[in-house]
Design an enzyme around this catalytic site. Sequence first.
Site, mmCIF file in Angstrom:
data_model
loop_
_atom_site.group_PDB
_atom_site.id
_atom_site.type_symbol
_atom_site.label_atom_id
_atom_site.label_comp_id
_atom_site.label_asym_id
_atom_site.label_seq_id
_atom_site.Cartn_x
_atom_site.Cartn_y
_atom_site.Cartn_z
ATOM 1 N N ARG A 122 1.126 -1.488 0.071
ATOM 2 C CA ARG A 122 0.396 -0.048 -0.364
ATOM 3 C C ARG A 122 0.691 1.440 -0.175
ATOM 4 O O ARG A 122 2.040 1.598 0.242
ATOM 5 C CB ARG A 122 -1.236 0.422 0.985
ATOM 6 C CG ARG A 122 -1.930 0.807 1.268
ATOM 7 C CD ARG A 122 -2.886 0.590 2.464
ATOM 8 N NE ARG A 122 -3.288 2.303 3.009
ATOM 9 C CZ ARG A 122 -3.535 2.367 3.852
ATOM 10 N NH1 ARG A 122 -2.743 2.165 4.660
ATOM 11 N NH2 ARG A 122 -4.840 3.677 3.978
ATOM 12 N N LYS A 187 2.239 -7.832 11.517
ATOM 13 C CA LYS A 187 1.656 -7.354 10.625
ATOM 14 C C LYS A 187 1.249 -9.408 9.096
ATOM 15 O O LYS A 187 3.337 -9.218 9.715
ATOM 16 C CB LYS A 187 1.938 -6.288 9.136
ATOM 17 C CG LYS A 187 1.009 -6.538 7.966
ATOM 18 C CD LYS A 187 1.806 -5.193 7.203
ATOM 19 C CE LYS A 187 0.897 -5.045 6.470
ATOM 20 N NZ LYS A 187 0.871 -3.949 4.883
ATOM 21 N N ARG A 322 -5.482 1.991 14.327
ATOM 22 C CA ARG A 322 -4.766 2.011 15.652
ATOM 23 C C ARG A 322 -5.103 2.063 16.778
ATOM 24 O O ARG A 322 -5.703 3.275 17.129
ATOM 25 C CB ARG A 322 -3.104 2.966 15.652
ATOM 26 C CG ARG A 322 -2.286 2.594 14.580
ATOM 27 C CD ARG A 322 -0.657 3.510 15.423
ATOM 28 N NE ARG A 322 -0.070 2.979 14.009
ATOM 29 C CZ ARG A 322 1.094 2.281 13.883
ATOM 30 N NH1 ARG A 322 1.066 0.762 14.960
ATOM 31 N NH2 ARG A 322 1.541 1.986 12.885
#
Length: 326
Positions: A122, A187, A322
């Site tokens: 991204r 991740k 977050r």
Amino acid sequence: MASYGKILSLLRASSDEYISGQDISTLLHVSRAAVWKQIKVLRDLGFEIESKHSQGYRLLSSPDVLLAAEIENNLDCRLIGQSVVSFPVTDSTNVQARRLAEDGALEGTVVVADQQSSGRGRLGRRWESPFGVNLYCSVILRPEIPVRQAPQLTFLSAVAVAETLNEVCHLSAEVKWPNDVLVDSAKISGLLNEMSAETEQIHFVILGVGINLNMSAEQFPEMLNYPGTSSLLETGEPVDRLLFLRTFLRRLDAYYSEFLQQGFAPIRRRWESLCKIMNRQVVVDQGSGLLRGTVVGLDPEGALRLQLEDGEIRKILAGDVRPVEK
């Protein structure tokens, strides 16, 4: 000409036993010379195949490579995976998929690579793609839906990735808006979907998926925008990449069919059930400033619904989300 994929399937099916060249020739309706040529192709790809006079061939070991023929073999999908293109090394599976799509490739075509030299994430970030350890694949779709609904496919692929990680790797994967999959806040997968469209018509959508499966700690770059992990690091057990990919494609195929028939609602419910920040306070960094509120789900278009302290529901179209640490 015999397909080396079909010969490989026969060798695997015979387990530790030899299978004669004549039996392979008869089963596949090809000459013994054709069988020998494809055995040589398999050996060149790194498969260790023993041959013994009067007994035939026996598969001793296999390299950890993803071959189109093995991926396609009895995949049993309605649409996705009816055509598979595999590369040992390529620049980016999304780039290759776009080229194929522009040349008229069938919907459901899958592009997979053992390594990417220019993997992308991204916002143009680099996606580390070492050889033979992870899954790098892209899927070409041509959905007949309004252009505004195309982002919903990101959530579809995120759900398919997370559920496959949970099924095959026995993890507790969660989804992170808009296009990541996490394990214990690290991740493990990123999704990069790209589209070619006019104002009212989608030409194609590329679902790009990168999943860290057998990546070691040493293979992660020193500087990461977000903590990274892999299935191997989480469980200590290596993942059968072929099994994982085939399981993922079957789930993606089923959910895409459901999406075309029933719309976004079933996928949205699955995504929300996998989102650990539902009903939790978060901070959203929108670049121009921070926004604080409670996540209350997705809207019908895929925007994140954030309830502010005054009760207002704000739609978040972009930003880094977050959780607020307690």
